[in-house]
Every structure is written in C-alpha cells, then in structure tokens.
Design a protein around this motif. Structure first.
Motif, PDB file in Angstrom:
ATOM      1  N   ASP A 246       0.816  -1.209   0.000  1.00 24.34           N
ATOM      2  CA  ASP A 246       0.000   0.000   0.000  1.00 24.34           C
ATOM      3  C   ASP A 246       0.850   1.260   0.000  1.00 24.34           C
ATOM      4  O   ASP A 246       0.376   2.323  -0.358  1.00 24.34           O
ATOM      5  CB  ASP A 246      -0.910   0.007   1.236  1.00 24.34           C
ATOM      6  CG  ASP A 246      -2.029  -1.004   1.068  1.00 24.34           C
ATOM      7  OD1 ASP A 246      -2.160  -1.519  -0.052  1.00 24.34           O
ATOM      8  OD2 ASP A 246      -2.725  -1.284   2.048  1.00 24.34           O
ATOM      9  N   HIS A 247       2.123   1.098   0.412  1.00 28.49           N
ATOM     10  CA  HIS A 247       2.975   2.292   0.449  1.00 28.49           C
ATOM     11  C   HIS A 247       3.220   2.847  -0.935  1.00 28.49           C
ATOM     12  O   HIS A 247       3.436   4.042  -1.084  1.00 28.49           O
ATOM     13  CB  HIS A 247       4.293   1.960   1.137  1.00 28.49           C
ATOM     14  CG  HIS A 247       4.127   1.732   2.613  1.00 28.49           C
ATOM     15  ND1 HIS A 247       3.655   2.705   3.452  1.00 28.49           N
ATOM     16  CD2 HIS A 247       4.348   0.655   3.382  1.00 28.49           C
ATOM     17  CE1 HIS A 247       3.598   2.237   4.682  1.00 28.49           C
ATOM     18  NE2 HIS A 247       4.001   0.978   4.672  1.00 28.49           N
ATOM     19  N   VAL A 248       3.194   1.977  -1.963  1.00 31.86           N
ATOM     20  CA  VAL A 248       3.363   2.458  -3.329  1.00 31.86           C
ATOM     21  C   VAL A 248       2.299   3.495  -3.646  1.00 31.86           C
ATOM     22  O   VAL A 248       2.588   4.584  -4.151  1.00 31.86           O
ATOM     23  CB  VAL A 248       3.282   1.287  -4.318  1.00 31.86           C
ATOM     24  CG1 VAL A 248       3.438   1.784  -5.726  1.00 31.86           C
ATOM     25  CG2 VAL A 248       4.310   0.260  -3.993  1.00 31.86           C
TER      26      VAL A 248
ATOM     27  N   LEU B 219       0.560   5.193  -1.488  1.00 29.71           N
ATOM     28  CA  LEU B 219       0.703   6.371  -0.626  1.00 29.71           C
ATOM     29  C   LEU B 219       1.729   7.332  -1.201  1.00 29.71           C
ATOM     30  O   LEU B 219       1.483   8.551  -1.297  1.00 29.71           O
ATOM     31  CB  LEU B 219       1.108   5.916   0.776  1.00 29.71           C
ATOM     32  CG  LEU B 219       1.029   7.000   1.840  1.00 29.71           C
ATOM     33  CD1 LEU B 219      -0.369   7.547   1.904  1.00 29.71           C
ATOM     34  CD2 LEU B 219       1.433   6.440   3.175  1.00 29.71           C
ATOM     35  N   TYR B 220       2.888   6.809  -1.636  1.00 28.89           N
ATOM     36  CA  TYR B 220       3.909   7.696  -2.209  1.00 28.89           C
ATOM     37  C   TYR B 220       3.425   8.321  -3.512  1.00 28.89           C
ATOM     38  O   TYR B 220       3.700   9.505  -3.787  1.00 28.89           O
ATOM     39  CB  TYR B 220       5.215   6.929  -2.432  1.00 28.89           C
ATOM     40  CG  TYR B 220       5.864   6.500  -1.147  1.00 28.89           C
ATOM     41  CD1 TYR B 220       5.839   7.342  -0.035  1.00 28.89           C
ATOM     42  CD2 TYR B 220       6.493   5.273  -1.022  1.00 28.89           C
ATOM     43  CE1 TYR B 220       6.409   6.952   1.157  1.00 28.89           C
ATOM     44  CE2 TYR B 220       7.069   4.878   0.164  1.00 28.89           C
ATOM     45  CZ  TYR B 220       7.025   5.718   1.254  1.00 28.89           C
ATOM     46  OH  TYR B 220       7.594   5.340   2.425  1.00 28.89           O
ATOM     47  N   SER B 221       2.679   7.538  -4.302  1.00 31.14           N
ATOM     48  CA  SER B 221       2.112   8.111  -5.526  1.00 31.14           C
ATOM     49  C   SER B 221       1.164   9.256  -5.191  1.00 31.14           C
ATOM     50  O   SER B 221       1.148  10.279  -5.882  1.00 31.14           O
ATOM     51  CB  SER B 221       1.368   7.047  -6.313  1.00 31.14           C
ATOM     52  OG  SER B 221       2.191   5.954  -6.559  1.00 31.14           O
TER      53      SER B 221
ATOM     54  N   THR C 219      -7.089   3.680  -0.684  1.00 33.19           N
ATOM     55  CA  THR C 219      -6.235   2.500  -0.506  1.00 33.19           C
ATOM     56  C   THR C 219      -5.374   2.627   0.742  1.00 33.19           C
ATOM     57  O   THR C 219      -5.188   1.663   1.487  1.00 33.19           O
ATOM     58  CB  THR C 219      -5.337   2.324  -1.727  1.00 33.19           C
ATOM     59  OG1 THR C 219      -6.128   2.474  -2.875  1.00 33.19           O
ATOM     60  CG2 THR C 219      -4.692   0.974  -1.734  1.00 33.19           C
ATOM     61  N   ALA C 220      -4.855   3.851   0.986  1.00 34.93           N
ATOM     62  CA  ALA C 220      -3.990   4.035   2.142  1.00 34.93           C
ATOM     63  C   ALA C 220      -4.767   3.876   3.445  1.00 34.93           C
ATOM     64  O   ALA C 220      -4.246   3.341   4.417  1.00 34.93           O
ATOM     65  CB  ALA C 220      -3.338   5.415   2.075  1.00 34.93           C
TER      66      ALA C 220
END
Lengths: 91, 196, 109
Positions: free
Chosen positions: A2-4, A6-8, A52-53
């Motif tokens: 999920d961090h992908v 979040l960074y996006s 998603t985050a």
C-alpha cells in the motif's frame, strides 16, 4: 504494497501544487478554469489512492465518482457562463 | 443511421457561421410499437445494471427500490430523448464499434507518447507549431460525424473546435505531425464502421 | 499481474508529470488545453486501471463490486474529458482569444 499508492498520492499532490500556479497566475479566465479542471482530474485519482492508504476503498470510490461528476458539471457550467458573457479581463 | 435522408428532409437554417439548425417541414411518422418497446427494455436494463453496481445490496427491498426508480427514469427519458423509430437497430455497429475502439486506443497511446516527447523536449518552442486547420469530411450521417469529432478530440495533439452537419471541421492542432494525419486513415475506418 | 500494475502506475505518473509540465511551459490557452484535456486524462486512466488490477487481486464479491465501481469512474473520465475539453475550446474561440502562432506565420481561418 500500500505504500506504493501512498507515495504516488504524495507525488500527485505535489503536481497539484504546480497546477495551482496556473490556476492562480493564468493570464485569462479560461486558463484558470483549465487549471482547476486539471486539479480536479488529479483529485479524483488522489481520493482513490488515499482510500487504498486508509483501507476503506469501498467508501472512497463513491466519493471519487461524485467528485468526477461534480468536476465535469462545474467545468461545463463555467464554460457556458464565459460563452454567454464574454471575458472581462481580456488581454 | 443507415438512412440519412429519413427524418432530415427539412430546411437548414444558418444561425452562426458554424451552427446550423434544421427545421422539419412535416412531423415524423407515427412510430411503431416494437421499436419503442425495445428501447424501453434496453434503457431499463442498462439503468438497472448501474443501480446494482452502485448500491451493492442484493436483498429484495433495495432491488425493488431500484426497479421502481429505474422505471421512472426510463419513462421520463422517453419524453426527453425520444427513440428513433425510422432507423433499424444498428446491428453492424454492435460488432464493428468495439474493433474501432481498440484501434482508436492504440492510436491514442501512440499520439500520447509523441506529445509527451514534445513536452519534455528542451527546445519545445521550436518543435511545436500550433495552428487551426479546416477540412471537409465525406461522412454524412450524424452518428458518424459525432464519433469522428470525438475521436479527433480524444487523440492528443488535435482538438475539434467545431463541426456542422455538412461535415465542415475546424481543428486545432499542436504541431505539423499531428495536423497532417487528418482526415486520412481515421475517416476511412469510421466510414467502414458505419458502412458509408 | 503485479508487473503490469507497476508499469501502469509508472506510466500514469509520467503522464501526469508531462501534463503538468506542459501546463506550465506551453505558450497559449489552446495548446495548454491539449495538456489539461488529454495527457492528464490518459494519466488518470492508467492510474485508475492500476488501482483496479490491485483491487481485484483478492477475488471475491466485495472486491469485485469495488472494482466495478472503479471501472465506472474510468468510463466516466473517458466520456467526460472530450466534452469538457470541447466546451472550454468553444468558450475560448467565442471569447475571441487569438491562437498563438510562430513568428512569420498567421493563423489560417
């Protein structure tokens, strides 16, 4: 995983800041309207990624759908207004 | 859509230089019952599918609510957008339009990368060459013209500014490579799709 | 599945970056509209498709419903973008804004 997303989302909000420059500084009203439209397109994706985050995508997807429709309707209404009334700050 | 003359036998009035309004001499012939019933069924079930996806609850109460409201919207839409009874159901489009959609998607992706290259190029101001171009399309039916105008707008590098019923297009293109492809292959594909 | 998702994610972010850069760099309203109207739409469609692939990875009824809703958002973007673009370009032309052209040329019609 999920961090992908979040960074996006963080990257997209940085891009929205750049679009905000065009909205604030655009020479004509249509430039501002276009900047707002570009920001609205990015916000729709941002809402989905934030869902998603948070892990509540089933709630955020409804908000995103409503936001996309609202963005579309507001652009149409503002365009119609400019079409009827003309530009006040015409260079 | 196979019969562009029917229902369009009126007189074309010019309002602006690119907007024309058609006024009919005689009212439409009375529409047959079957075409109306088919359009009611198609509208009702597509609306009900959207309701099911959006609500996500499959118990009897919510599905009854959905059926009632979809029926209401269908009946209202019959007055707002009356079904065309003079044209047969376009079976040809059902098969041809998805194929055209696939081709269009590929074209959009190619054009996207070209415009992306233009934007990231350091000497972008020398590369781009915005211009307005006009051309006359040989498509005649309204559906084909609408699909063509929307396809031009969807392809990056070109925006349809205006189009009228006789097929005069005014297109803004961002550089020479985008402009020279018009009308060209895309018009040919749409003519094949609509059988013109 | 994962690789396709990451490729779509990267492509979408690339398109967004290009669209925003073009929004800043291009000279006039009409050419900026190409960026706001279409490169951004392509970016958002790629990103939403990536999210759809991520969502239906665990396949059951609830995830499928959310995935269908995501596809509805995608379809709506695809439908609404040319219409909004056309409304804006029409307003530009009727308001009398002259398109920017290169030196030594003139706008045709």
């Amino acid at each position: 995983m999920d961090h992908v997303f979040l960074y996006s989302a963080v990257f997209i909000s940085l891009l929205m800041l750049v679009s905000l420059y065009r909205t604030a500084a655009g020479p004509t009203t249509l430039d501002r309207l276009m900047g707002a439209n570009a920001m609205g397109t990015k916000t729709t994706v941002l809402i989905l990624f934030l869902g998603t985050a948070f892990g509540r995508l089933e709630m955020f997807v409804d908000i995103a759908l409503a936001y996309a429709m609202l963005n579309f309707i507001s652009v149409l209404a503002a365009s119609r207004y400019v079409l009827k009334r003309g530009l006040a700050d015409r260079p | 859509m196979h019969n562009p003359d029917s229902g369009q036998g009126g007189v074309i009035f010019k309002v602006f230089d690119d907007v024309s309004v058609e006024r009919r001499r005689q009212p439409r012939p009375p529409r047959p019952k079957t075409a109306r019933a088919a359009s009611v069924l198609v509208r009702f079930f597509s609306l009900f599918a959207v309701w099911l996806v959006l609500s996500g609850m499959f118990d009897a109460f919510h599905m009854t609510l959905g059926a009632v409201s979809c029926l209401g919207v269908t009946l209202f839409s019959l007055r707002l957008l009356p079904p065309r009874a003079d044209a047969p159901f376009p079976f040809r489009l059902v098969f041809r339009l998805p194929l055209y959609g696939l081709w269009l998607t590929w074209e959009i992706v190619k054009a996207n990368f070209w415009v992306l290259y233009l934007v990231f190029h350091p000497r972008m101001m020398e590369k781009i060459n915005p211009r307005l171009i006009t051309f006359k399309s040989r498509l005649t039916s309204r559906g084909a013209l609408t699909v063509f105008a929307n396809s031009i707008t969807l392809t990056p590098g070109t925006i349809t500014v205006s189009v009228n019923e006789r097929g005069h297009f005014l297109v803004h293109a961002i550089d020479g490579k985008s402009a020279e492809g018009l009308p060209g292959e895309m018009e040919q594909k749409i003519a094949d799709t609509f059988g013109e | 599945m994962d690789i396709v998702m990451y490729v779509l994610l990267g492509l979408g972010l690339l398109f967004f970056t290009g669209g925003t850069l073009g929004l800043i760099r291009l000279p006039d309203v009409y050419s900026r509209l190409h960026m706001a109207g279409k490169i951004d739409t392509m970016g958002s469609i790629s990103l939403i498709a990536a999210l759809f692939l991520h969502e239906i990875e665990t396949f059951d009824m609830a995830h499928l419903l959310v995935g269908l809703k995501i596809l509805l958002v995608l379809f709506f973007q695809f439908l609404a973008s040319p219409t909004a673009c056309h409304a804006m370009v029409n307003a530009c032309l009727r308001a009398g804004l002259a398109p920017w052209v290169k030196d030594g040329q003139r706008s045709d019609p």
